[in-house]
Scaffold this active site. Sequence first.
Site, PDB file in Angstrom:
ATOM      1  N   ASN A 149      19.645 -27.059  17.192  1.00  0.00           N
ATOM      2  CA  ASN A 149      18.854 -26.276  16.226  1.00  0.00           C
ATOM      3  C   ASN A 149      19.683 -25.643  15.101  1.00  0.00           C
ATOM      4  O   ASN A 149      19.162 -25.395  14.017  1.00  0.00           O
ATOM      5  CB  ASN A 149      17.981 -25.236  16.949  1.00  0.00           C
ATOM      6  CG  ASN A 149      18.783 -24.151  17.600  1.00  0.00           C
ATOM      7  OD1 ASN A 149      19.926 -24.390  18.013  1.00  0.00           O
ATOM      8  ND2 ASN A 149      18.228 -22.971  17.695  1.00  0.00           N
ATOM      9  N   GLU A 247      24.673 -18.861  25.961  1.00  0.00           N
ATOM     10  CA  GLU A 247      23.587 -18.313  25.152  1.00  0.00           C
ATOM     11  C   GLU A 247      22.405 -19.241  25.351  1.00  0.00           C
ATOM     12  O   GLU A 247      22.483 -20.432  25.044  1.00  0.00           O
ATOM     13  CB  GLU A 247      23.981 -18.227  23.673  1.00  0.00           C
ATOM     14  CG  GLU A 247      25.129 -17.256  23.398  1.00  0.00           C
ATOM     15  CD  GLU A 247      24.906 -15.842  23.916  1.00  0.00           C
ATOM     16  OE1 GLU A 247      23.735 -15.427  24.101  1.00  0.00           O
ATOM     17  OE2 GLU A 247      25.909 -15.148  24.173  1.00  0.00           O
ATOM     18  N   CYS A 281      16.597 -19.535  18.506  1.00  0.00           N
ATOM     19  CA  CYS A 281      16.603 -18.799  19.776  1.00  0.00           C
ATOM     20  C   CYS A 281      16.168 -17.362  19.556  1.00  0.00           C
ATOM     21  O   CYS A 281      15.698 -16.703  20.472  1.00  0.00           O
ATOM     22  CB  CYS A 281      17.993 -18.839  20.384  1.00  0.00           C
ATOM     23  SG  CYS A 281      19.248 -18.397  19.196  1.00  0.00           S
ATOM     24  N   GLU A 456      29.278 -13.576  21.155  1.00  0.00           N
ATOM     25  CA  GLU A 456      29.710 -14.528  20.130  1.00  0.00           C
ATOM     26  C   GLU A 456      29.746 -13.816  18.778  1.00  0.00           C
ATOM     27  O   GLU A 456      29.085 -12.804  18.572  1.00  0.00           O
ATOM     28  CB  GLU A 456      28.746 -15.702  20.050  1.00  0.00           C
ATOM     29  CG  GLU A 456      28.740 -16.526  21.318  1.00  0.00           C
ATOM     30  CD  GLU A 456      28.216 -17.926  21.077  1.00  0.00           C
ATOM     31  OE1 GLU A 456      29.032 -18.823  20.856  1.00  0.00           O
ATOM     32  OE2 GLU A 456      26.990 -18.120  21.099  1.00  0.00           O
TER      33      GLU A 456
HETATM   34  P1  NAD Z   1      19.666 -28.325  26.058  1.00  0.00           P
HETATM   35  O1  NAD Z   1      20.044 -27.354  27.130  1.00  0.00           O
HETATM   36  O2  NAD Z   1      18.831 -29.471  26.440  1.00  0.00           O
HETATM   37  O3  NAD Z   1      20.989 -28.947  25.400  1.00  0.00           O
HETATM   38  C1  NAD Z   1      22.032 -28.151  24.906  1.00  0.00           C
HETATM   39  C2  NAD Z   1      23.339 -28.921  25.043  1.00  0.00           C
HETATM   40  O4  NAD Z   1      23.625 -29.087  26.425  1.00  0.00           O
HETATM   41  C3  NAD Z   1      23.291 -30.328  24.445  1.00  0.00           C
HETATM   42  O5  NAD Z   1      24.521 -30.629  23.840  1.00  0.00           O
HETATM   43  C4  NAD Z   1      23.068 -31.194  25.661  1.00  0.00           C
HETATM   44  O6  NAD Z   1      23.529 -32.509  25.504  1.00  0.00           O
HETATM   45  C5  NAD Z   1      23.865 -30.447  26.709  1.00  0.00           C
HETATM   46  N1  NAD Z   1      23.468 -30.738  28.092  1.00  0.00           N
HETATM   47  C6  NAD Z   1      22.248 -31.130  28.541  1.00  0.00           C
HETATM   48  N2  NAD Z   1      22.292 -31.327  29.884  1.00  0.00           N
HETATM   49  C7  NAD Z   1      23.551 -31.032  30.287  1.00  0.00           C
HETATM   50  C8  NAD Z   1      24.203 -31.023  31.550  1.00  0.00           C
HETATM   51  N3  NAD Z   1      23.578 -31.358  32.674  1.00  0.00           N
HETATM   52  N4  NAD Z   1      25.506 -30.649  31.597  1.00  0.00           N
HETATM   53  C9  NAD Z   1      26.157 -30.279  30.484  1.00  0.00           C
HETATM   54  N5  NAD Z   1      25.593 -30.275  29.258  1.00  0.00           N
HETATM   55  C10 NAD Z   1      24.301 -30.641  29.149  1.00  0.00           C
HETATM   56  O7  NAD Z   1      19.030 -27.462  24.890  1.00  0.00           O
HETATM   57  P2  NAD Z   1      18.499 -27.986  23.469  1.00  0.00           P
HETATM   58  O8  NAD Z   1      17.197 -28.655  23.714  1.00  0.00           O
HETATM   59  O9  NAD Z   1      19.553 -28.732  22.745  1.00  0.00           O
HETATM   60  O10 NAD Z   1      18.294 -26.598  22.682  1.00  0.00           O
HETATM   61  C11 NAD Z   1      17.142 -25.825  22.831  1.00  0.00           C
HETATM   62  C12 NAD Z   1      17.401 -24.642  23.733  1.00  0.00           C
HETATM   63  O11 NAD Z   1      18.556 -23.946  23.290  1.00  0.00           O
HETATM   64  C13 NAD Z   1      16.294 -23.620  23.725  1.00  0.00           C
HETATM   65  O12 NAD Z   1      15.994 -23.230  25.049  1.00  0.00           O
HETATM   66  C14 NAD Z   1      16.861 -22.443  22.967  1.00  0.00           C
HETATM   67  O13 NAD Z   1      16.347 -21.201  23.308  1.00  0.00           O
HETATM   68  C15 NAD Z   1      18.300 -22.543  23.265  1.00  0.00           C
HETATM   69  N6  NAD Z   1      19.114 -21.931  22.200  1.00  0.00           N
HETATM   70  C16 NAD Z   1      19.675 -20.720  22.445  1.00  0.00           C
HETATM   71  C17 NAD Z   1      20.439 -20.087  21.486  1.00  0.00           C
HETATM   72  C18 NAD Z   1      21.075 -18.748  21.765  1.00  0.00           C
HETATM   73  O14 NAD Z   1      21.980 -18.356  21.049  1.00  0.00           O
HETATM   74  N7  NAD Z   1      20.651 -18.031  22.785  1.00  0.00           N
HETATM   75  C19 NAD Z   1      20.639 -20.708  20.248  1.00  0.00           C
HETATM   76  C20 NAD Z   1      20.054 -21.948  20.014  1.00  0.00           C
HETATM   77  C21 NAD Z   1      19.294 -22.554  21.020  1.00  0.00           C
END
Ligand code: NAD
Length: 476
Positions: A149, A247, A281, A456
Amino acid sequence: MTTHVQNLIDGQWTGDPQTERHNPARPEEIVVVSPRSDAGTVDAALTAAQRAQRGWAALPAPARGAILMDAAELLRARQSEVARDLVREEGKTLAEAMGEVRRASDVLRYFGSQGWRLGGEVLPSSMPATSVHTRSEPVGVAALITPWNFPIAIPAWKAAPALISGNAVVLKPAELTPLSATHLAAALVDAGLPAGVLNVVHGKGSVVGDALARDPRVGALSFTGSTAVGLGLHDVLSSRRARVQLEMGGKNGYLILDDADVAAAARTVAASGFSLTGQACTATSRVYVTPRVRDAFIEALAKEAERFVPGDGLAETTGMGAVVSEQQLAVDVDAVRRAREQGATVVTGGRTPDGSFFAPTVLADVAHDSDVARKEVFGPVVAVLGVADYDEGLARINDSEYGLTAGICTTDLRAAHDFAARAQVGVVKVNRPTTGLDLNVPFGGVKDSSSNTFREQGPTAVDFYTWSKTVYLGHE
Ligand code: NAD
């Protein structure tokens, strides 16, 4: 135009591009093709990182900082090109993408300048002729796993503090956005970052991310993404006592009190809920309104929503970009369908008639225990709920498994102060959108939104990537 990107291992661009990423606003357009890496590539990246780290840490911090600041300048010079790629890859509007690339550049400059300021403390000793000081030592190799995102800003705000404090990095960007991360890496390489100090491995999270998490050479892992994945990583890293920073998700609430300026409150909530297609987020997704302003607020919010005209992020008329993927679109559609079934009224929004975009959506008559009031959607869906007064509003805001951001619109100073003290979140906004934080302030949440250990961004971001050593120096 289709770009083929590769992994960056030990200063070399390698790997066969295989995975296609289509433009979410124009599905017929293939924007980028990236490698589908395996655990062997992760091993090579970690070997290169470990080898390069000593030399990098030995470089004077101002020299490391100079490379980050040069990369900032390069990114700034490439801002338009990078932002257009970001729009085509992720879907947000060009204005949002320009802001994000600028942010990534500013982050590199900010942490680059910390190269002149890094240091420890000098403390008094109880012993004569003895001085005591602390040193900040790099953890060694940091792994960064990032979401789609903010596909260039988040990799930048994790990589910059890791690098300036003398670590080598292996970055695993989201599968949906390999191109934006490649632009960041290219700026750092072109600025003279030594080979192996930053490595980028594209591929599936369950393969590349998992291999990174399990490798004992990773001293610290910083993750932004979903709560389910984050908590799994937490267990893996904690079991070998490595550092982990998470996060994760959010269900950010806003409280509108009777004394609020309704028009301003509607503008604030619309900006919080609908900018970035609601895929932030920090986006507001539930709004609690006290009785006197309820109807006027819903009407004003629906009007504000109309300004966020969904469409291709590159088109000038677009006020809100495309939803990132078919899967996320299905989540948005389903959330509104379930909300309806559970008694909510759709005031405005839902999927657009041609089916490809999702219009900003305002839901009223939402029950407090319904899914849309409690579960993260990660789309442009704002649920409005009634509360009797400030006390109930605060209790409702805090009644969530998440705790990232929360906001309050009020002119009552006492309520504002009380809210700032008692909202169980990492970031409080009074009369300001829940989205958008300056790069020089700490960012993070509590509860299931964050590991809530290290923050962060801001001046303390380097703490996660360093450990403190105490040195006694006797001098006679
Ligand atoms: P996601 O958890 O599916 O993926 C995030 C990252 O993790 C990607 O690079 C993905 O390839 C990797 N990943 C997925 N499965 C994994 C595993 N088993 N082991 C290690 N890495 C793995 O999330 P997304 O769909 O990319 O992003 C959306 C989510 O991110 C939402 O829930 C949102 O709230 C959260 N988000 C949080 C913040 C924050 O600062 N709190 C900021 C942006 C997004």
